[in-house]
Design a protein around this motif. Structure first.
Motif, PDB file in Angstrom:
ATOM      1  N   ARG A 194       0.858  -1.176   0.000  1.00  0.00           N
ATOM      2  CA  ARG A 194       0.000   0.000   0.000  1.00  0.00           C
ATOM      3  C   ARG A 194       0.901   1.234   0.000  1.00  0.00           C
ATOM      4  N   LEU A 195       0.631   2.158  -0.907  1.00  0.00           N
ATOM      5  CA  LEU A 195       1.512   3.313  -1.058  1.00  0.00           C
ATOM      6  C   LEU A 195       1.546   4.183   0.193  1.00  0.00           C
ATOM      7  N   ASN A 196       0.450   4.219   0.922  1.00  0.00           N
ATOM      8  CA  ASN A 196       0.434   5.033   2.141  1.00  0.00           C
ATOM      9  C   ASN A 196       1.325   4.445   3.242  1.00  0.00           C
ATOM     10  N   TYR A 197       1.734   3.188   3.074  1.00  0.00           N
ATOM     11  CA  TYR A 197       2.638   2.573   4.031  1.00  0.00           C
ATOM     12  C   TYR A 197       4.099   2.690   3.594  1.00  0.00           C
ATOM     13  N   CYS A 198       4.325   3.206   2.401  1.00  0.00           N
ATOM     14  CA  CYS A 198       5.697   3.354   1.890  1.00  0.00           C
ATOM     15  C   CYS A 198       6.346   4.610   2.473  1.00  0.00           C
ATOM     16  N   SER A 199       7.663   4.616   2.498  1.00  0.00           N
ATOM     17  CA  SER A 199       8.387   5.791   2.980  1.00  0.00           C
ATOM     18  C   SER A 199       8.240   6.936   1.978  1.00  0.00           C
ATOM     19  N   GLY A 200       8.588   8.135   2.429  1.00  0.00           N
ATOM     20  CA  GLY A 200       8.526   9.294   1.532  1.00  0.00           C
ATOM     21  C   GLY A 200       9.408   9.113   0.311  1.00  0.00           C
ATOM     22  N   GLY A 201      10.603   8.550   0.519  1.00  0.00           N
ATOM     23  CA  GLY A 201      11.512   8.318  -0.595  1.00  0.00           C
ATOM     24  C   GLY A 201      10.971   7.305  -1.584  1.00  0.00           C
ATOM     25  N   GLU A 202      10.337   6.245  -1.075  1.00  0.00           N
ATOM     26  CA  GLU A 202       9.738   5.230  -1.953  1.00  0.00           C
ATOM     27  C   GLU A 202       8.599   5.827  -2.773  1.00  0.00           C
ATOM     28  N   GLN A 203       7.776   6.631  -2.130  1.00  0.00           N
ATOM     29  CA  GLN A 203       6.682   7.288  -2.851  1.00  0.00           C
ATOM     30  C   GLN A 203       7.222   8.238  -3.911  1.00  0.00           C
ATOM     31  N   ASP A 238       8.771  18.024  -9.851  1.00  0.00           N
ATOM     32  CA  ASP A 238       8.619  18.948  -8.723  1.00  0.00           C
ATOM     33  C   ASP A 238       9.398  18.409  -7.526  1.00  0.00           C
ATOM     34  N   GLU A 239      10.547  19.027  -7.251  1.00  0.00           N
ATOM     35  CA  GLU A 239      11.417  18.608  -6.151  1.00  0.00           C
ATOM     36  C   GLU A 239      11.778  17.133  -6.274  1.00  0.00           C
ATOM     37  N   LEU A 240      12.352  16.791  -7.414  1.00  0.00           N
ATOM     38  CA  LEU A 240      12.655  15.402  -7.760  1.00  0.00           C
ATOM     39  C   LEU A 240      13.440  14.668  -6.682  1.00  0.00           C
ATOM     40  N   ILE A 241      14.522  15.258  -6.188  1.00  0.00           N
ATOM     41  CA  ILE A 241      15.430  14.502  -5.329  1.00  0.00           C
ATOM     42  C   ILE A 241      15.285  14.828  -3.841  1.00  0.00           C
ATOM     43  N   THR A 242      14.332  15.683  -3.501  1.00  0.00           N
ATOM     44  CA  THR A 242      14.116  15.990  -2.083  1.00  0.00           C
ATOM     45  C   THR A 242      13.732  14.725  -1.321  1.00  0.00           C
ATOM     46  N   GLY A 243      14.404  14.455  -0.228  1.00  0.00           N
ATOM     47  CA  GLY A 243      14.079  13.297   0.599  1.00  0.00           C
ATOM     48  C   GLY A 243      14.750  12.012   0.181  1.00  0.00           C
ATOM     49  N   LEU A 244      15.545  12.044  -0.907  1.00  0.00           N
ATOM     50  CA  LEU A 244      16.244  10.844  -1.356  1.00  0.00           C
ATOM     51  C   LEU A 244      17.680  10.847  -0.832  1.00  0.00           C
ATOM     52  N   ASP A 245      18.252   9.656  -0.656  1.00  0.00           N
ATOM     53  CA  ASP A 245      19.642   9.612  -0.213  1.00  0.00           C
ATOM     54  C   ASP A 245      20.555  10.054  -1.355  1.00  0.00           C
ATOM     55  N   LEU A 246      21.814  10.361  -1.002  1.00  0.00           N
ATOM     56  CA  LEU A 246      22.736  10.963  -1.966  1.00  0.00           C
ATOM     57  C   LEU A 246      22.955  10.071  -3.185  1.00  0.00           C
ATOM     58  N   LYS A 247      23.057   8.763  -2.969  1.00  0.00           N
ATOM     59  CA  LYS A 247      23.272   7.835  -4.082  1.00  0.00           C
ATOM     60  C   LYS A 247      22.123   7.898  -5.076  1.00  0.00           C
ATOM     61  N   MET A 248      20.892   7.893  -4.573  1.00  0.00           N
ATOM     62  CA  MET A 248      19.729   7.943  -5.454  1.00  0.00           C
ATOM     63  C   MET A 248      19.603   9.319  -6.105  1.00  0.00           C
ATOM     64  N   GLN A 249      19.931  10.374  -5.380  1.00  0.00           N
ATOM     65  CA  GLN A 249      19.919  11.709  -5.972  1.00  0.00           C
ATOM     66  C   GLN A 249      20.803  11.763  -7.209  1.00  0.00           C
ATOM     67  N   MET A 250      22.032  11.301  -7.063  1.00  0.00           N
ATOM     68  CA  MET A 250      22.982  11.344  -8.168  1.00  0.00           C
ATOM     69  C   MET A 250      22.527  10.462  -9.322  1.00  0.00           C
ATOM     70  N   LYS A 251      21.962   9.300  -8.988  1.00  0.00           N
ATOM     71  CA  LYS A 251      21.487   8.370 -10.012  1.00  0.00           C
ATOM     72  C   LYS A 251      20.360   8.989 -10.834  1.00  0.00           C
ATOM     73  N   LEU A 252      19.389   9.610 -10.169  1.00  0.00           N
ATOM     74  CA  LEU A 252      18.235  10.144 -10.884  1.00  0.00           C
ATOM     75  C   LEU A 252      18.563  11.412 -11.656  1.00  0.00           C
ATOM     76  N   ILE A 253      19.437  12.246 -11.111  1.00  0.00           N
ATOM     77  CA  ILE A 253      19.867  13.438 -11.852  1.00  0.00           C
ATOM     78  C   ILE A 253      20.526  13.022 -13.168  1.00  0.00           C
ATOM     79  N   SER A 254      21.424  12.048 -13.095  1.00  0.00           N
ATOM     80  CA  SER A 254      22.100  11.562 -14.301  1.00  0.00           C
ATOM     81  C   SER A 254      21.116  10.923 -15.268  1.00  0.00           C
TER      82      SER A 254
END
Length: 239
Positions: free
Chosen positions: A125-134, A153-169
């Motif tokens: 259930r999406l409401n049980y997922c973490s903010g980063g997962e959502q 809209d605020e793509l990488i806010t709340g994500l860890d640094l590894k995921m931030q870099m991955k998604l930006i790229s």
């Protein structure tokens, strides 16, 4: 091309969120939309996406002959900061709805699941997922229909640094490869500097600055230093 003509948004006589905003977006441009909280950033992209209607003005989607381009208008993907789903909604329910129940055999959908690392939440259930997962799942949903215009809209806010870099790229490579028109709201200057070629800054519902990233970097040294100057100026004007 997208033309934003004299777009104004008022919620009551005293609350003007956008005030006569005018600019054009060329196909394939990547634009970072910046500004202080309450400057009108999210309202602007929601009006472009057709989610919110302007009080005055209009948004035009045009082809090379300046005629209405309905294909472009209907090809918009948007990633929201938060998703408001009915309580029992699972990720798999939305995938079934948007892609059909055969999505498990769709290489494109499965590649997105791998990129955004959401395989472990498909049946949750999406409401049980973490903010980063959502956040990651929202990003996946924005790409399901292979949009020509993508709003983040605020793509990488709340994500860890590894995921931030991955998604930006990933999004940087995607917009170059597919020539997607990209509009990205962010408070993170390094994200804007890497993924955008143009910056539009809002202040009190009006355009404060509209420049290429190259111009900004040449003048200030970096987008971060430009933003420091911007906040210094608006704070001084408010005194």
């Amino acid at each position: 091309m997208i033309k934003i003509e004299n777009v104004t948004k008022k919620y009551n006589k005293n609350q003007v969120v956008l005030d006569g905003v005018d600019f054009e977006i060329k196909n394939g441009e990547s634009i970072g939309i910046l500004g202080a909280n309450g400057s009108g950033k999210t309202t602007l992209v929601e009006i472009i996406a057709g989610i919110t209607q302007p009080t005055e003005g209009k948004v035009l989607f045009l082809d090379s002959k300046n005629e209405t381009d309905n294909v472009l208008k209907e090809s918009i993907g948007i990633q929201f900061q938060k998703g408001d789903w009915p309580f029992n909604t699972r990720a798999i329910d939305l995938l079934n709805l948007l892609s059909g129940k055969n999505w498990k055999n769709d290489d494109y959908i499965n590649s997105l699941i791998d990129i955004f690392e959401v395989k472990n939440i498909i049946n949750k259930r999406l409401n049980y997922c973490s903010g980063g997962e959502q956040q990651r799942f929202n990003s996946l949903l924005s790409l399901i229909k292979k949009p020509k215009i993508l709003i983040l809209d605020e793509l990488i806010t709340g994500l860890d640094l590894k995921m931030q870099m991955k998604l930006i790229s990933f999004f940087d490579e995607l917009r170059k490869k597919e020539e997607i028109t990209l509009l990205i709201i962010s408070h993170i200057p390094e994200e804007i500097e890497q993924i955008s070629n143009r910056i539009i800054v809002l202040n009190n519902g009006k355009i404060y600055r509209d420049s290429s990233v190259k111009e900004i970097v040449k003048e200030f040294g970096s987008v971060r230093l430009f933003l420091q100057n911007y906040f210094k100026e608006i704070n001084h004007d408010q005194k």
